[in-house]
Design an enzyme around this catalytic site. Sequence first.
Site, short mmCIF file in Angstrom:
data_model
loop_
_atom_site.label_atom_id
_atom_site.label_comp_id
_atom_site.label_asym_id
_atom_site.label_seq_id
_atom_site.Cartn_x
_atom_site.Cartn_y
_atom_site.Cartn_z
N HIS A 177 7.76 3.96 -7.22
CA HIS A 177 6.71 3.46 -8.11
C HIS A 177 6.39 4.53 -9.16
CE1 HIS A 177 5.80 -0.33 -6.26
NE2 HIS A 177 5.29 0.17 -5.15
N TYR B 268 9.24 -6.50 -0.75
CA TYR B 268 8.35 -6.84 0.38
C TYR B 268 9.14 -7.59 1.44
CZ TYR B 268 3.75 -5.97 -1.85
OH TYR B 268 2.64 -5.41 -2.41
N HIS C 258 9.75 4.51 -1.31
CA HIS C 258 9.15 3.35 -1.98
C HIS C 258 8.04 3.81 -2.92
CE1 HIS C 258 7.54 -0.92 -1.95
NE2 HIS C 258 6.45 -0.24 -2.31
N GLU C 259 7.12 4.64 -2.41
CA GLU C 259 5.99 5.08 -3.24
C GLU C 259 6.46 5.98 -4.39
OE1 GLU C 259 3.40 3.49 -2.91
OE2 GLU C 259 3.72 2.68 -0.90
N HIS D 127 7.80 -3.61 -7.73
CA HIS D 127 8.42 -4.21 -6.55
C HIS D 127 9.58 -5.09 -6.98
CE1 HIS D 127 4.33 -3.53 -4.56
NE2 HIS D 127 5.19 -2.66 -4.05
#
Length: 264
Positions: free
Chosen positions: A38, A90, A34-35, A44
């Site tokens: 980015h 999320y 996920h990071e 997101h």
Amino acid sequence: MSSQGCASYLGRIGGGQMVALDMGGCMHRGIIQHELNHALGFYHEHSRSDRDNYLTIMYQYISPGQANNFNKQNTNNLGLEYDYTSVMHYNSFAFSNTSGQPTIVTIPAPNIPIGQRDGLSVLDVSKINRLYQCNVCAYLLNEKNGSLTSANYPSAYPNNASCVWLIRTPSNQVALNFVAFDVQSSPNCTSDYIRIYDGPTKRDPLLVDRTCGTLLIPPIIASTNQLLVEFSSDSSVTEAGFKASYSSGKVLHTKYFILTWYSL
Ligand SMILES: [Zn+2]
């Protein structure tokens, strides 16, 4: 870094850049991916420009100071559909200030699962490949069961193929069963071959070493829910290729067998 939570800059900032991954709480595959996503430039999923077609943000349960985490962005969606299963999504209760009240409600059905952190989804992988114009032959198979074939099967696979299939079942161990196998024979399978790894990368232990010919590979069981199949063909002679099905099952004992066989 410590005590920075799990965090990343969005996109490339020039030179080396930090991704914060606390030892306590961030050291999980899905969170790390996920990071890093980015850093690769992805917002997101619930911030996508078209998100209002897919969910409702419940601002009444979000503290004003945290509402910016739900801002809609002018995203490049790369021609790929909205993905509830994205590792960039999320969960329903993210930043909720009221116990039991969701901050994200999916539409039209309100209970579509969101917020998984098992790892990249099929569409997450497609988006990275499309954004970076990677013309790769790589597939992610993340259903409970399914099948894979060489390109064009049952017609001949192409020359100079270099493909991988990552099988990642939701739980339990991966079982792989070949139902057809016809790969150009060569001494030591140096021309065309298949290789199978007990894990998600080519650095993981081999379950099946270079294999070619027409003998069916026996059923294979990985030690975890991940298994990687690699196929390579050289610049001449192609055959029908292979077909295999996979499933997830509970198995008490893992059988390791390293195979190298070929029919000349
Ligand atoms: Zn994030």
